[in-house]
Design a protein around this motif. Structure first.
Motif, short mmCIF file in Angstrom:
data_model
loop_
_atom_site.label_atom_id
_atom_site.label_comp_id
_atom_site.label_asym_id
_atom_site.label_seq_id
_atom_site.Cartn_x
_atom_site.Cartn_y
_atom_site.Cartn_z
N ILE A 185 45.48 38.29 26.25
CA ILE A 185 44.62 39.39 26.70
C ILE A 185 43.52 38.77 27.57
O ILE A 185 42.91 37.77 27.16
N VAL A 186 43.28 39.34 28.77
CA VAL A 186 42.26 38.79 29.66
C VAL A 186 41.42 39.93 30.25
O VAL A 186 41.97 40.91 30.76
N GLY A 187 40.10 39.77 30.19
CA GLY A 187 39.30 40.78 30.86
C GLY A 187 37.81 40.67 30.56
O GLY A 187 37.41 39.78 29.82
N PRO A 188 37.01 41.55 31.18
CA PRO A 188 37.43 42.55 32.14
C PRO A 188 38.05 41.85 33.35
O PRO A 188 37.47 40.90 33.87
N ALA A 189 39.21 42.36 33.77
CA ALA A 189 40.03 41.65 34.76
C ALA A 189 39.76 42.09 36.19
O ALA A 189 40.33 41.52 37.11
N THR A 190 38.90 43.11 36.37
CA THR A 190 38.65 43.59 37.73
C THR A 190 37.47 42.88 38.39
O THR A 190 37.14 43.15 39.53
N GLY A 191 36.82 41.96 37.65
CA GLY A 191 35.71 41.19 38.20
C GLY A 191 36.19 39.85 38.74
O GLY A 191 37.37 39.49 38.62
N GLY A 192 35.26 39.09 39.32
CA GLY A 192 35.60 37.83 39.96
C GLY A 192 36.28 36.83 39.03
O GLY A 192 37.41 36.37 39.30
N PHE A 193 35.63 36.50 37.92
CA PHE A 193 36.17 35.44 37.08
C PHE A 193 37.27 35.93 36.14
O PHE A 193 38.24 35.20 35.88
N GLY A 194 37.14 37.17 35.65
CA GLY A 194 38.21 37.72 34.79
C GLY A 194 39.51 37.83 35.57
O GLY A 194 40.59 37.48 35.07
#
Ligand SMILES: NC(=O)c1ccc[n+]([C@@H]2O[C@H](COP(=O)([O-])OP(=O)(O)OC[C@H]3O[C@@H](n4cnc5c(N)ncnc54)[C@H](OP(=O)(O)O)[C@@H]3O)[C@@H](O)[C@H]2O)c1
Length: 366
Positions: A185-194
């Motif tokens: 699971i990875v996130g928040p994924a809509t930002g630069g580092f996520g």
């Protein structure tokens, strides 16, 4: 004598207090490299950060801001054994004290917050990349295989700035030792580092459950990165736990929740979707979180924090890009959304503040 040009931050204040300064081109002393900067990253929060003093996020002023760049070696100290004049390098900000591995700071961004790290930032490494000629620790100039990256893969030099973002993401992937075939699971994924962490974890062969609030942005990531599933957050702990769990028990969770999302329910949801002995790494900017204590204890969940990456890890992630395992540039969905001269800093900060979507970056080209 040839001159260098730098954008100096005089003080952290509003209105912004910056000026252009000309100096002689520095000559590398032992332990340092002088790098001609080709492009230097401007973070989306820069305009705000340089206007508002933050007690936990300080940077020495007057000084040269700018935490990473792509450049060419101009000169090196006598203790250099490998770097060559003209060589293409990635300069990153993460500095560890040479006589105390517990002291860390970020060149051109943050003094590390402790007495010793502040000393290192103020006395040794107060200047970053917003200059034509940066003076950096030898070990912070990571060699790049120009022939492969530019000629073979066709990447533009400006696009290589994304390597610094991949390095941070790789720090998290590496901290959890993500393996091929695992579900992460990875996130928040809509930002630069996520978003970068989604790319790196997928390139390591994991199936990634990328989460966030923006359905369209998640759909774009899914369309560009292999083995990605998405979860649009509802903000409800039980519903988000169920949405994560729909893909089966996850092996690991990489969290990049930013400061503005204090006590967000998705953190507990992500933890509760982990399998027994699942692993989690906290990499975001939240100050405190509520934890599902009983679940963590009963399932022997391992939770750790991670700041940045090691020297070994930054070289590993560069190799992933050089070998083509990890892609960057336009075909990967990345966009250099603006290029600016140092003199045009007002417009540069404005453009950077708008380029907040996953994959976007804005750079100075001094
Ligand atoms: N550990 C390290 O070494 C390291 C290094 C660099 C950065 N960081 C930290 O990583 C964090 C992320 O940085 P970034 O530059 O990637 O940030 P960013 O580009 O601003 O992205 C922020 C992300 O958080 C989401 N978000 C914002 N508010 C939210 C909320 N209330 N609930 C759920 N999601 C929310 C945004 O989603 P929307 O698209 O829906 O707004 C976006 O996906 C920061 O706190 C930064 O300090 C850590």
């Amino acid at each position: 004598m040839a001159s260098s040009r730098s954008l100096i931050v005089n003080s952290i204040s509003s209105p912004l207090d910056l000026k252009i300064e000309n100096r002689d081109v520095p000559k590398a002393k032992p332990g340092t490299a002088v790098v001609q900067v080709l492009n230097a990253v401007i973070g989306p929060q820069t305009g705000f950060a340089l206007a508002h003093p933050m007690p936990n996020f300080q940077f020495p002023v007057p000084g040269i801001y700018g935490h990473s760049c792509i450049g060419r070696i101009v000169s090196v100290g006598v203790d250099s054994t490998s770097l060559k004049e003209g060589q293409l390098v990635l300069v990153d900000s993460h500095v560890t004290s040479r006589d105390d591995p517990n002291v860390e700071m970020l060149i051109g961004l943050m003094d590390g917050g402790t007495e010793k790290s502040k000393k290192l930032a103020n006395d040794a490494w107060r200047d970053g990349c917003w200059t034509t000629h940066a003076v950096v620790p030898l070990e912070n100039a990571t060699p790049l295989d120009e022939e492969t990256l530019v000629k073979q893969h066709g990447y533009e030099l400006d696009e290589l700035n994304y390597l610094a973002r991949f390095a941070v993401a790789y720090g998290g992937v590496s901290a959890l030792d993500i393996k091929a075939g695992e579900t992460v699971i990875v996130g928040p994924a809509t930002g630069g580092f996520g978003g970068a962490a989604v790319e790196v974890a997928a390139a390591r062969g994991a199936r990634v459950i990328a989460f966030g609030r923006n359905k369209d942005a998640l759909a774009k990531i899914k369309s560009l990165v292999a083995r990605v599933e998405t979860v649009v957050l509802t903000g409800d702990l039980d519903k988000d736990t169920a949405a994560f769990s729909a893909f089966g028990p996850a092996d690991a969770y990489i969290d990049f929740t930013p400061f503005q999302a204090q006590d967000a329910p998705h953190i507990g949801a992500g933890i509760k979707a982990l399998r027994r002995r699942g692993r989690m790494v906290l990499m975001g900017g939240v100050s405190t979180i509520s934890l599902p204590y009983w679940f963590i204890m009963l399932n022997s969940i391992e939770i750790k924090g991670r700041w940045m990456y090691s020297r070994k890890e930054i070289r590993e992630v560069v190799k992933m890009v050089e070998t083509g395992v990890l892609k960057l540039g336009k075909t990967a969905g990345h966009e250099v959304a603006g290029k600016f001269s140092l003199e045009d800093w007002k417009n540069a900060f404005e453009a950077a503040g708008k380029a907040t979507s996953w994959g976007q970056s804005v750079v100075f080209t001094p």
